[in-house]
Design an enzyme around this catalytic site. Sequence first.
Site, short mmCIF file in Angstrom:
data_model
loop_
_atom_site.label_atom_id
_atom_site.label_comp_id
_atom_site.label_asym_id
_atom_site.label_seq_id
_atom_site.Cartn_x
_atom_site.Cartn_y
_atom_site.Cartn_z
N VAL A 14 0.84 -1.20 0.00
CA VAL A 14 0.00 0.00 0.00
C VAL A 14 0.88 1.25 0.00
O VAL A 14 0.75 2.12 -0.87
CB VAL A 14 -0.96 0.00 1.22
CG1 VAL A 14 -1.67 1.33 1.34
CG2 VAL A 14 -1.96 -1.13 1.10
N ARG A 261 -28.86 -4.00 -10.82
CA ARG A 261 -28.78 -3.91 -9.35
C ARG A 261 -27.66 -4.80 -8.82
O ARG A 261 -27.11 -4.54 -7.76
CB ARG A 261 -30.12 -4.35 -8.72
CG ARG A 261 -31.26 -3.41 -9.04
CD ARG A 261 -32.57 -4.04 -8.69
NE ARG A 261 -32.78 -5.31 -9.42
CZ ARG A 261 -33.82 -6.12 -9.24
NH1 ARG A 261 -34.72 -5.83 -8.33
NH2 ARG A 261 -33.93 -7.22 -9.94
N VAL A 271 -10.95 -20.84 -7.22
CA VAL A 271 -10.50 -21.78 -6.19
C VAL A 271 -10.60 -21.16 -4.79
O VAL A 271 -10.34 -21.82 -3.79
CB VAL A 271 -9.07 -22.26 -6.54
CG1 VAL A 271 -8.13 -21.08 -6.72
CG2 VAL A 271 -8.49 -23.22 -5.52
N CYS A 277 -6.11 -8.91 2.55
CA CYS A 277 -7.17 -8.10 3.15
C CYS A 277 -8.46 -8.84 3.50
O CYS A 277 -8.98 -8.71 4.60
CB CYS A 277 -7.53 -6.96 2.21
SG CYS A 277 -6.22 -5.76 2.11
N PHE A 278 -9.00 -9.61 2.54
CA PHE A 278 -10.37 -10.09 2.72
C PHE A 278 -10.56 -10.88 4.01
O PHE A 278 -11.41 -10.56 4.83
CB PHE A 278 -10.80 -10.94 1.52
CG PHE A 278 -11.18 -10.14 0.30
CD1 PHE A 278 -11.14 -8.76 0.33
CD2 PHE A 278 -11.58 -10.76 -0.87
CE1 PHE A 278 -11.49 -8.01 -0.79
CE2 PHE A 278 -11.93 -10.03 -1.99
CZ PHE A 278 -11.88 -8.66 -1.95
N LYS A 280 -8.58 -11.24 6.62
CA LYS A 280 -8.17 -10.48 7.80
C LYS A 280 -9.26 -9.48 8.21
O LYS A 280 -9.63 -9.38 9.39
CB LYS A 280 -6.87 -9.74 7.49
CG LYS A 280 -6.32 -8.92 8.61
CD LYS A 280 -5.15 -8.07 8.15
CE LYS A 280 -5.63 -6.82 7.45
NZ LYS A 280 -4.57 -5.91 7.05
C1 UDX Z 1 -8.96 -6.09 -2.15
C2 UDX Z 1 -9.98 -5.00 -2.49
O1 UDX Z 1 -10.48 -5.23 -3.82
C3 UDX Z 1 -9.32 -3.63 -2.41
O2 UDX Z 1 -10.28 -2.61 -2.63
C4 UDX Z 1 -8.71 -3.47 -1.03
O3 UDX Z 1 -8.03 -2.23 -0.96
C5 UDX Z 1 -7.76 -4.60 -0.70
O4 UDX Z 1 -8.42 -5.85 -0.87
P1 UDX Z 1 -6.95 -7.26 -3.44
O5 UDX Z 1 -6.94 -8.21 -2.29
O6 UDX Z 1 -5.68 -6.64 -3.88
O7 UDX Z 1 -7.95 -6.05 -3.14
O8 UDX Z 1 -7.53 -8.01 -4.73
P2 UDX Z 1 -9.01 -8.34 -5.27
O9 UDX Z 1 -9.03 -8.02 -6.70
O10 UDX Z 1 -10.07 -7.76 -4.44
O11 UDX Z 1 -9.06 -9.93 -5.15
C6 UDX Z 1 -9.08 -10.60 -3.91
C7 UDX Z 1 -9.20 -12.09 -4.13
O12 UDX Z 1 -10.50 -12.44 -4.63
C8 UDX Z 1 -8.21 -12.66 -5.15
O13 UDX Z 1 -7.71 -13.89 -4.69
C9 UDX Z 1 -9.04 -12.83 -6.39
O14 UDX Z 1 -8.53 -13.83 -7.24
C10 UDX Z 1 -10.37 -13.23 -5.79
N1 UDX Z 1 -11.51 -12.94 -6.68
C11 UDX Z 1 -11.82 -11.66 -7.00
C12 UDX Z 1 -12.28 -13.99 -7.17
O15 UDX Z 1 -12.02 -15.15 -6.88
N2 UDX Z 1 -13.35 -13.69 -7.98
C13 UDX Z 1 -13.68 -12.42 -8.32
O16 UDX Z 1 -14.67 -12.24 -9.06
C14 UDX Z 1 -12.89 -11.36 -7.83
P1 ADP Z 2 0.61 -3.63 3.15
O1 ADP Z 2 0.33 -4.71 2.18
O2 ADP Z 2 -0.59 -3.27 3.97
O3 ADP Z 2 1.27 -2.43 2.56
P2 ADP Z 2 3.08 -4.82 4.11
O4 ADP Z 2 3.18 -5.89 5.12
O5 ADP Z 2 3.41 -5.13 2.69
O6 ADP Z 2 1.61 -4.22 4.24
O7 ADP Z 2 3.99 -3.57 4.53
C1 ADP Z 2 4.07 -3.03 5.79
C2 ADP Z 2 5.49 -2.54 6.01
O8 ADP Z 2 5.53 -1.80 7.25
C3 ADP Z 2 6.55 -3.63 6.17
O9 ADP Z 2 7.54 -3.47 5.18
C4 ADP Z 2 7.14 -3.41 7.60
O10 ADP Z 2 8.53 -3.62 7.65
C5 ADP Z 2 6.81 -1.95 7.83
N1 ADP Z 2 6.77 -1.56 9.26
C6 ADP Z 2 6.06 -2.15 10.25
N2 ADP Z 2 6.24 -1.48 11.42
C7 ADP Z 2 7.07 -0.44 11.16
C8 ADP Z 2 7.62 0.64 11.95
N3 ADP Z 2 7.34 0.78 13.24
N4 ADP Z 2 8.44 1.52 11.33
C9 ADP Z 2 8.73 1.39 10.01
N5 ADP Z 2 8.23 0.42 9.23
C10 ADP Z 2 7.41 -0.49 9.77
#
Ligand code: UDX
Ligand code: ADP
Length: 465
Positions: A14, A261, A271, A277-278, A280
Site C-alpha cells: 500500500v 442492481r 479456487v 485483506c479479505f 483479515k
Molecule cells: C482487495 C480490495 O479489492 C481492495 O479494494 C482493497 O483495498 C484490498 O483488498 P486485493 O486483495 O488486492 O484487493 O484483490 P481483489 O481483486 O479484491 O481480489 C481478492 C481475491 O479475490 C483474489 O484472490 C481474487 O482472485 C479473488 N476474486 C476476485 C475472485 O475469486 N473472484 C472475483 O470475481 C474477484
Molecule cells: P501492506 O500490504 O498493507 O502495505 P506490508 O506488510 O506489505 O503491508 O507492509 C508493511 C510494512 O511496514 C513492512 O515493510 C514493515 O517492515 C513496515 N513496518 C512495520 N512497522 C514499522 C515501523 N514501526 N516503522 C517502520 N516500518 C514499519
Amino acid sequence: MKITNICCIGAGYVGGPTMAIIAQKCPHIKVTVVDLNAERIAAWNDENVENIPIYEPGLSELVGEARGRNLFFSTEVDKAIDEAQMIFISVNTPTKTYGLGKGMAADLKYIELCARQIASIAKNDKIVVEKSTLPVRTAEAIKSILENTGNGVHFQILSNPEFLAEGTAVQDLLQPDRVLIGGETSPEGEQAINSLVEVYANWVPKERILTTNVWSSELSKLTANAFLAQRVSSINAMSELCEKTGADVNEVARAIGMDSRIGPKFLKSSVGFGGSCFQKDILNLVYIAKSYGLHEVADYWVQVIIMNDHQKRRFAANIVQTLYNTVSGKKIAFLGWAFKKDTNDTRESAAIYVSDYLLNEQANIAVFDPQVKEKQVLADLDYLQSRPSDLNKKGINVMDDPYEVCKGAHAVAILTEWDEFREYDWQKIYDNMQKPAFVFDGRNILDTPKLTAIGFIVQSVGSTN
Ligand code: UDX
Ligand code: ADP
C-alpha cells in the site's frame, strides 16, 4: 496548511505505490517512504528499477521517474517523521496470533509502535493519516498515545483507507472510484481534512473525494472488503451447486450480472479468494461485532470465510478423488502461486492451502509462477507449520519454466489467472504428461473445448464442462 513534506511509514504493497503516485502527481511535495526493513528499502532504491520489491504493472516506470527527485526511500524513520508535516501510517496489521482475540482481531502492535515513535520525535504539530486498514475507533487509540506520550505538540488524526487492488494498483490510484477521508468535525479537524483533500485534488476530481467522520471512514473500509469477499463466496457457493445440477457458473454469473442492481464485477468463481485483506478484515469485523455482543452479525460474516475455506479444500479434494483416490507419489503441476494475477503477493493465496492439502496426501508438487520465487513458496508453506520445513522442501519444487513443471505430471492445476497460461502450447504440455492427463482449472481461464480436443480431461470450477 499547504503540504510540502510527507512521510509514509511502511514501504509495503500500500505505502509504496500510494506514495509513488503522490510524488508523481505533486512535484511540489517531498515524499519520503520509510521502513524498518533495510532489505526492502534497498530494493526500492535498487539502481535497476525493475528490481523494486513489489511487482505492479506500471509501478517501476513511476518510481523510476520520481525517485531521487521528490520521492525517497529510507530507513531513517526518525528523520523523516521530524521533517514531515503529514505522516501516513501504512504498516501491517495482521490478524493476532496470540492472546486476546487470537485468530480474529487485528494486531495493532505495529500501529502502536509507530504512534509512540511519532510522539517521541515530533517537535511541531503534525497530521497523522491512517492508511492501514484498522478496526473502528483505532484513531482514538492513536490519538490517546500521541497526546499522552508526546512533546506537547498537537496532532490531527485522519482516516484515509486505501481501496487499491493489487495488480491494478497504479490504475486504481490514478483514477480512484473515490478517495475517502475521515476526520474530526472540529475546526482543526476540518483544516486537516482540507490539507489532505488538497493533496488528492492534484489529480482526483473533487466530487470523488468524500469526507466523513473518522469512524465512518474506518468502518467503510472493512465494509467494502466484506461486501467484495461476500460476492466471491456467494458465486463460489453457487459453483458447487452448478457442478451438481449441470448449470454453468459462468453463464449464471453473466445472467445475474446483467441485472444492473447486481452488476457484473466480482462474480468470477474461483479456487477461493486470497490476499492480505479479505480474510483479515472479515475476521476483524467478526471480532468487533462479537465484542459488542452482536452474535448474529458476527455469524453472518463468518460464513463468508467458511465458504472460502470450503472452496479451497474441495478443489484439492477433487484432485485427489479424480486421480483415483490417491496422489501419493504423483506429480501435480501448479501453474500460479500468487493470490491473483499481475502481483507477486502470495499472502493467503489459495495455492498455499491447496498444496498443503496435497502434500498431506503425499503428492509431489511442481510450481511455476511468473513472479513468485522458490524462497517465497517455501516461506508460505513453512508459515502454516503443518510439517517440518525439510518435508516442504522435499515435496515442492519451484521452477522457472512452465513446460518443465508440467513434464511428467499426472495433473496440471491452475491456481492463478495469469494471462500467459492461456497462450501456452497445450499440445506440447499434453505430449509430455502422464496419461490420462488431467487439468483442474481453478480460475476458469482455459479454453476447455480446445484442451479436450487435444485429449485432456478438464475439470473447471462450477461446471460439468
Ligand atoms: C482487495 C480490495 O479489492 C481492495 O479494494 C482493497 O483495498 C484490498 O483488498 P486485493 O486483495 O488486492 O484487493 O484483490 P481483489 O481483486 O479484491 O481480489 C481478492 C481475491 O479475490 C483474489 O484472490 C481474487 O482472485 C479473488 N476474486 C476476485 C475472485 O475469486 N473472484 C472475483 O470475481 C474477484
Ligand atoms: P501492506 O500490504 O498493507 O502495505 P506490508 O506488510 O506489505 O503491508 O507492509 C508493511 C510494512 O511496514 C513492512 O515493510 C514493515 O517492515 C513496515 N513496518 C512495520 N512497522 C514499522 C515501523 N514501526 N516503522 C517502520 N516500518 C514499519
